[in-house]
Motif scaffolding. Sequence first.
Motif, PDB file in Angstrom:
ATOM      1  N   ILE A  19      47.723  24.603  43.804  1.00  0.00           N
ATOM      2  CA  ILE A  19      46.641  24.291  42.880  1.00  0.00           C
ATOM      3  C   ILE A  19      45.738  23.685  43.228  1.00  0.00           C
ATOM      4  CG2 ILE A  19      46.962  22.906  40.813  1.00  0.00           C
ATOM      5  CD1 ILE A  19      49.950  24.059  40.430  1.00  0.00           C
ATOM      6  N   ARG A  22      39.600  28.571  34.659  1.00  0.00           N
ATOM      7  CA  ARG A  22      39.112  29.457  35.804  1.00  0.00           C
ATOM      8  C   ARG A  22      40.226  30.345  36.221  1.00  0.00           C
ATOM      9  NH1 ARG A  22      38.292  25.104  40.494  1.00  0.00           N
ATOM     10  NH2 ARG A  22      38.317  26.803  41.670  1.00  0.00           N
ATOM     11  N   LEU A  72      43.806  32.266  37.368  1.00  0.00           N
ATOM     12  CA  LEU A  72      44.795  31.718  38.142  1.00  0.00           C
ATOM     13  C   LEU A  72      45.102  32.604  38.822  1.00  0.00           C
ATOM     14  CD1 LEU A  72      47.160  29.204  35.763  1.00  0.00           C
ATOM     15  CD2 LEU A  72      45.543  29.002  37.041  1.00  0.00           C
ATOM     16  N   ARG A  73      45.284  32.268  40.380  1.00  0.00           N
ATOM     17  CA  ARG A  73      45.442  33.487  41.001  1.00  0.00           C
ATOM     18  C   ARG A  73      47.324  33.878  41.815  1.00  0.00           C
ATOM     19  NH1 ARG A  73      41.150  35.459  41.129  1.00  0.00           N
ATOM     20  NH2 ARG A  73      38.965  34.385  41.378  1.00  0.00           N
ATOM     21  N   SER A  74      47.284  35.082  42.366  1.00  0.00           N
ATOM     22  CA  SER A  74      48.789  35.329  42.607  1.00  0.00           C
ATOM     23  C   SER A  74      49.032  33.586  43.723  1.00  0.00           C
ATOM     24  CB  SER A  74      48.296  36.449  44.131  1.00  0.00           C
ATOM     25  OG  SER A  74      49.552  36.513  44.565  1.00  0.00           O
ATOM     26  N   GLY A  75      50.086  33.506  43.747  1.00  0.00           N
ATOM     27  CA  GLY A  75      50.790  31.956  44.366  1.00  0.00           C
ATOM     28  C   GLY A  75      50.212  30.835  43.650  1.00  0.00           C
ATOM     29  N   GLN A  76      49.726  30.585  42.497  1.00  0.00           N
ATOM     30  CA  GLN A  76      49.280  29.730  42.218  1.00  0.00           C
ATOM     31  C   GLN A  76      50.154  28.824  40.942  1.00  0.00           C
ATOM     32  OE1 GLN A  76      44.638  29.821  41.183  1.00  0.00           O
ATOM     33  NE2 GLN A  76      44.293  28.718  43.363  1.00  0.00           N
ATOM     34  N   ALA A 134      42.021  35.337  33.391  1.00  0.00           N
ATOM     35  CA  ALA A 134      42.781  35.625  33.304  1.00  0.00           C
ATOM     36  C   ALA A 134      43.714  34.546  34.344  1.00  0.00           C
ATOM     37  CB  ALA A 134      42.553  36.993  34.383  1.00  0.00           C
ATOM     38  N   ASN A 161      46.561  35.853  36.972  1.00  0.00           N
ATOM     39  CA  ASN A 161      46.579  37.368  38.089  1.00  0.00           C
ATOM     40  C   ASN A 161      48.439  37.759  38.050  1.00  0.00           C
ATOM     41  OD1 ASN A 161      44.215  38.314  37.638  1.00  0.00           O
ATOM     42  ND2 ASN A 161      43.303  37.698  39.203  1.00  0.00           N
ATOM     43  N   PRO A 162      48.652  38.650  38.902  1.00  0.00           N
ATOM     44  CA  PRO A 162      49.347  38.962  38.979  1.00  0.00           C
ATOM     45  C   PRO A 162      50.095  37.438  40.235  1.00  0.00           C
ATOM     46  CG  PRO A 162      48.347  40.831  39.442  1.00  0.00           C
ATOM     47  CD  PRO A 162      47.407  39.588  38.583  1.00  0.00           C
ATOM     48  N   GLY A 163      51.465  37.752  40.022  1.00  0.00           N
ATOM     49  CA  GLY A 163      51.463  36.348  41.390  1.00  0.00           C
ATOM     50  C   GLY A 163      51.462  35.065  40.452  1.00  0.00           C
ATOM     51  N   PRO A 185      42.898  38.668  30.058  1.00  0.00           N
ATOM     52  CA  PRO A 185      44.362  38.898  30.610  1.00  0.00           C
ATOM     53  C   PRO A 185      45.587  38.216  31.221  1.00  0.00           C
ATOM     54  CG  PRO A 185      42.621  40.025  30.863  1.00  0.00           C
ATOM     55  CD  PRO A 185      42.456  39.044  30.554  1.00  0.00           C
ATOM     56  N   ARG A 231      48.560  38.553  33.126  1.00  0.00           N
ATOM     57  CA  ARG A 231      49.396  39.114  34.014  1.00  0.00           C
ATOM     58  C   ARG A 231      50.462  39.293  34.900  1.00  0.00           C
ATOM     59  NH1 ARG A 231      43.576  41.182  35.733  1.00  0.00           N
ATOM     60  NH2 ARG A 231      43.388  42.626  34.699  1.00  0.00           N
ATOM     61  N   GLU A 260      54.478  39.894  33.605  1.00  0.00           N
ATOM     62  CA  GLU A 260      55.542  40.237  35.075  1.00  0.00           C
ATOM     63  C   GLU A 260      56.271  39.459  34.325  1.00  0.00           C
ATOM     64  OE1 GLU A 260      53.032  40.260  38.920  1.00  0.00           O
ATOM     65  OE2 GLU A 260      54.052  38.366  38.498  1.00  0.00           O
ATOM     66  N   ARG A 277      45.637  42.658  45.320  1.00  0.00           N
ATOM     67  CA  ARG A 277      46.234  41.396  45.438  1.00  0.00           C
ATOM     68  C   ARG A 277      46.169  40.260  46.443  1.00  0.00           C
ATOM     69  NH1 ARG A 277      51.951  40.208  43.278  1.00  0.00           N
ATOM     70  NH2 ARG A 277      51.145  42.449  41.549  1.00  0.00           N
ATOM     71  N   ASP A 318      43.593  38.368  46.354  1.00  0.00           N
ATOM     72  CA  ASP A 318      43.341  37.041  44.906  1.00  0.00           C
ATOM     73  C   ASP A 318      44.017  36.280  44.854  1.00  0.00           C
ATOM     74  OD1 ASP A 318      43.286  36.474  41.796  1.00  0.00           O
ATOM     75  OD2 ASP A 318      45.701  37.095  42.398  1.00  0.00           O
ATOM     76  N   ARG A 319      45.612  36.135  46.326  1.00  0.00           N
ATOM     77  CA  ARG A 319      45.517  35.477  47.256  1.00  0.00           C
ATOM     78  C   ARG A 319      45.074  34.478  47.735  1.00  0.00           C
ATOM     79  NH1 ARG A 319      48.887  31.313  47.551  1.00  0.00           N
ATOM     80  NH2 ARG A 319      50.780  32.103  49.409  1.00  0.00           N
ATOM     81  N   GLY A 333      43.080  31.853  46.359  1.00  0.00           N
ATOM     82  CA  GLY A 333      43.423  30.746  44.867  1.00  0.00           C
ATOM     83  C   GLY A 333      43.917  29.341  46.337  1.00  0.00           C
ATOM     84  N   ALA A 342      42.296  25.833  46.642  1.00  0.00           N
ATOM     85  CA  ALA A 342      43.393  24.772  46.941  1.00  0.00           C
ATOM     86  C   ALA A 342      42.504  23.992  48.310  1.00  0.00           C
ATOM     87  CB  ALA A 342      44.294  25.225  46.772  1.00  0.00           C
ATOM     88  N   ARG A 361      37.658  38.962  38.875  1.00  0.00           N
ATOM     89  CA  ARG A 361      37.100  38.335  39.325  1.00  0.00           C
ATOM     90  C   ARG A 361      35.746  36.741  39.631  1.00  0.00           C
ATOM     91  NH1 ARG A 361      38.661  38.216  32.704  1.00  0.00           N
ATOM     92  NH2 ARG A 361      39.095  40.077  32.860  1.00  0.00           N
TER      93      ARG A 361
END
Lengths: 284, 270
Positions: free
Chosen positions: A130, A169, A171-175, A189, A191-193, A207, A209, A232, B151, B154-155, B158, B162, B204
């Motif tokens: 984060i 902002r 939020l991304r996979s893993g966050q 958004a 996002n997935p994950g 979205p 997701r 999900e 995907r 995206d990770r 993130g 951080a 995005r």
Amino acid sequence: MTQDTDIALIEFKGTTLPVLAITLRSLEPKELASAGNTLFGEGAFFDDDLAVLDLSQIITWPEHVEWPLIIQLLTSHGLKVLGITRVNSSLTESAAAAGLPSLALSAGRSAKPAAAPKKPVVADSALDKIPASLRKTTPPITESAATEPDEAEPDEAMLDSPGSLVIDRPLRSGQQVYARGGDLVILAAVNPGAEVIADGNIHVYAPLRGRALAGARGNAQARILTTVFAAELVSIAGIYRTFEDSVPAKLANQPVQVRLAQEPVVSLSTGQKSRLEIDILRVD
Amino acid sequence: MTRIVVVTSGKGGVGKTTTSASFASGLAMRGFKTAVIDFDVGLRNLDLIMGCERRVVYDLVNVISGEATLNQALIKDKHCENLFVLPASQTRDKDALTEEGVEKVLKDLEHMGFEYVICDSPAGIERGAVMALTFADEAIIVTNPEVSSVRDSDRILGILQAKSKRAQAGGEPVKEHLLVTRYSPKRVEDGEMLSYKDAQEILRVPIIGVIPESESVLHASNQGTPAIHIEQSEVAEAYKDVIARFLGEDAPLRFVSYEKPGLFKRLFGG
């Protein structure tokens, strides 16, 4: 050639050392000496190994303990005694005076059987990921708050910290973001994950997701609202629904509201049955 | 002021090193003094694609551990006057990359007057990848038009938000650019691939370019020539557009729409 002027002379790092925990059931030096001799014989059995004395199972607590004799005894077997642990006794002072501080061991895996049984995503030190800017306002999430809402005190946190959080902002996979004791408003958004959690409501004006868990500490009135539904998983007060294949066609990418319906269906155990109600969001 | 640009993706095999080589070459062709660093300690690829693998004596880890100076380790590119390559080590453990060491190398490059430093990240989210992005000012996220690549990107975005110094300082964040590579307009048209718009919709991040799938990339790699040097190829043109957009110029996206071959082309071959 540049010169190395800024080498740190002192550097801090976390570490863990192997330390033996030695459970003593008596603090009588003579008894310990004979027990030690039967186990290890005369002389140094250990090789300067570090040890702490676990005193949780002492059978009879003496009035006065000869700490120096006990230390000497263990040293003669080749142990370096660092301190004592798991002790609730007035003897801690005399032990400290003899150079044996009271140490708090981590409770170990066995002591917390139910902690974090089903959170593979979170376990991956999700808080690291984060952004620092979010972390300031985001208290660390405890596993139990997310998975097992504490029914006993649902509203306490809402009183002492208005913990609502606005995230603008993606939020991304893993966050993971947790609005402890308040609502979570997200303007980008999920996002997935990614995982968004709030003790109150969750609003996603973009979205959704990833996974959304509202009412994480048992607030059954909490809702999840989003303008584009593609989650999900959604959960309210621990009642969850996954969308393994995809969300139902009539809800997919629609503005949606998720809440807990109290159905008048009588169940034998609770007398009431809860069910997630997921509807197209209509604003009049 | 040196700008540090990380080329990263999360997933492997999407074209990070190809992009690093062409991007660094493109900046050097525009006259900027540029260095490109291979952070893939233990594997190393960049020197092959840059065609300088036989000139590697010292590497990044040697410099970090003080066994060689930066000047000894930097390899001058054979195509561009202003371009230097700092290769990775094949023999060392990736733990040899320390944050202090990497920071010092980047500082020294700044003192040597480099205007751009391109950090070629390894795949994954392990130490090498984190080290490559830690000091970045800008990031090029390389993505293929398919779900798992998007995907993973995206990770990594993130993690960038951080772990990078800029994120931790809480100031201006790392400037992110999305680069979609191995793009086949025909397969997008047929529904076999995500469109670059789909990828951008999920991530995005502003798009800096779309690089078409092409055999010329493979030929270029085998010859040890960055793809941007293959004259008349769509890939080289697309990378030149990326450089233009990176430098703030206006360049419309090319090679993204599929045109059915006309009668003429079908009769006489394409």
